[in-house]
Design an enzyme around this catalytic site. Structure first.
Site, PDB file in Angstrom:
ATOM      1  CE  LYS A  32     -13.352  -8.127   5.475  1.00  0.00           C
ATOM      2  NZ  LYS A  32     -12.782  -7.883   3.877  1.00  0.00           N
TER       3      LYS A  32
ATOM      4  NE  ARG B 289      -2.900  -7.606  -4.506  1.00  0.00           N
ATOM      5  CZ  ARG B 289      -3.632  -7.935  -3.514  1.00  0.00           C
ATOM      6  NH1 ARG B 289      -3.401  -8.115  -2.246  1.00  0.00           N
ATOM      7  NH2 ARG B 289      -4.950  -7.924  -3.668  1.00  0.00           N
TER       8      ARG B 289
ATOM      9  CG  HIS C 123      -1.985  -1.212   1.641  1.00  0.00           C
ATOM     10  ND1 HIS C 123      -2.103  -1.687   2.360  1.00  0.00           N
ATOM     11  CD2 HIS C 123      -3.044  -1.286   0.404  1.00  0.00           C
ATOM     12  CE1 HIS C 123      -3.087  -2.668   2.382  1.00  0.00           C
ATOM     13  NE2 HIS C 123      -3.541  -2.431   1.043  1.00  0.00           N
TER      14      HIS C 123
ATOM     15  CB  SER D 112      -4.437  -6.510   4.596  1.00  0.00           C
ATOM     16  OG  SER D 112      -3.823  -5.026   4.114  1.00  0.00           O
TER      17      SER D 112
END
Ligand code: PNS
Length: 159
Positions: free
Chosen positions: A41, A90, A17, A127
């Site tokens: 969440k 990515r 990030h 993460s």
């Protein structure tokens, strides 16, 4: 003034990030890092904790600020004079969903999305993997900032 947003959950922020935020800060006048408040969440870290960590690790960038948002990203962009979303890609696996969101955001509010290819050093990094590895005592140094390592240790030790 070219102001862009780097949105995400950042639970927690990784070096991947930060790489994107740092590169965006070199390209645009202002970068707003926007942490999603997701009421459905529960994260490992609260939104306040994520914002604090991000502020700490981006404090040396004069043109980066960290905010939180809820609701639609395009509404946050409109309220903050943001013209583009900056995202890291990515791998090809990221592309399908990211393209869908980019096209929807453009359809909703003519907001552009700019994709940056992730630094290959971090192309495998997420993460969720960081949290899983840290949970089982694995070494996440070099993958997340030192501040985050400390917070991960204390949070997981308390659980
Ligand atoms: O780090 P993440 O969880 O991959 O980030 C996803 C995020 C926050 C960028 C995305 O879920 C988002 O933009 N959410 C806000 C709600 C919204 O605008 N939804 C419509 C997307 S087209």
């Amino acid at each position: 003034m070219r102001r862009v947003v780097c949105p995400g959950s950042f639970d927690p922020a990784t070096n991947g990030h930060l790489d994107i935020v740092s590169r965006a800060s070199g390209l645009y006048d202002e970068v707003v890092v926007a942490v999603l408040i997701n009421v459905t969440k529960k994260g490992l870290f609260s939104v306040d904790e994520r914002v604090d960590m991000l502020r700490e690790v981006t404090k040396d960038y004069g043109n980066v600020r960290v905010e939180r948002f809820h609701g639609l990203l395009v509404d946050f962009c409109a309220e903050n004079g943001i013209t583009a979303i900056v995202k890291g890609l990515r791998a090809v696996s990221d592309f399908e969903y990211e393209m869908q969101m980019a096209q929807m955001n453009y359809r909703l509010a003519k907001i552009e999305t700019v994709f940056m290819t992730t630094n290959p050093l971090y192309s495998f990094l997420s993460s969720s993997l960081v949290k899983e590895i840290a949970t089982y005592g694995g070494d996440v140094s070099g993958l997340v900032p030192e501040t985050v390592i400390g917070k991960l240790r204390s949070r997981l030790a308390a659980e």
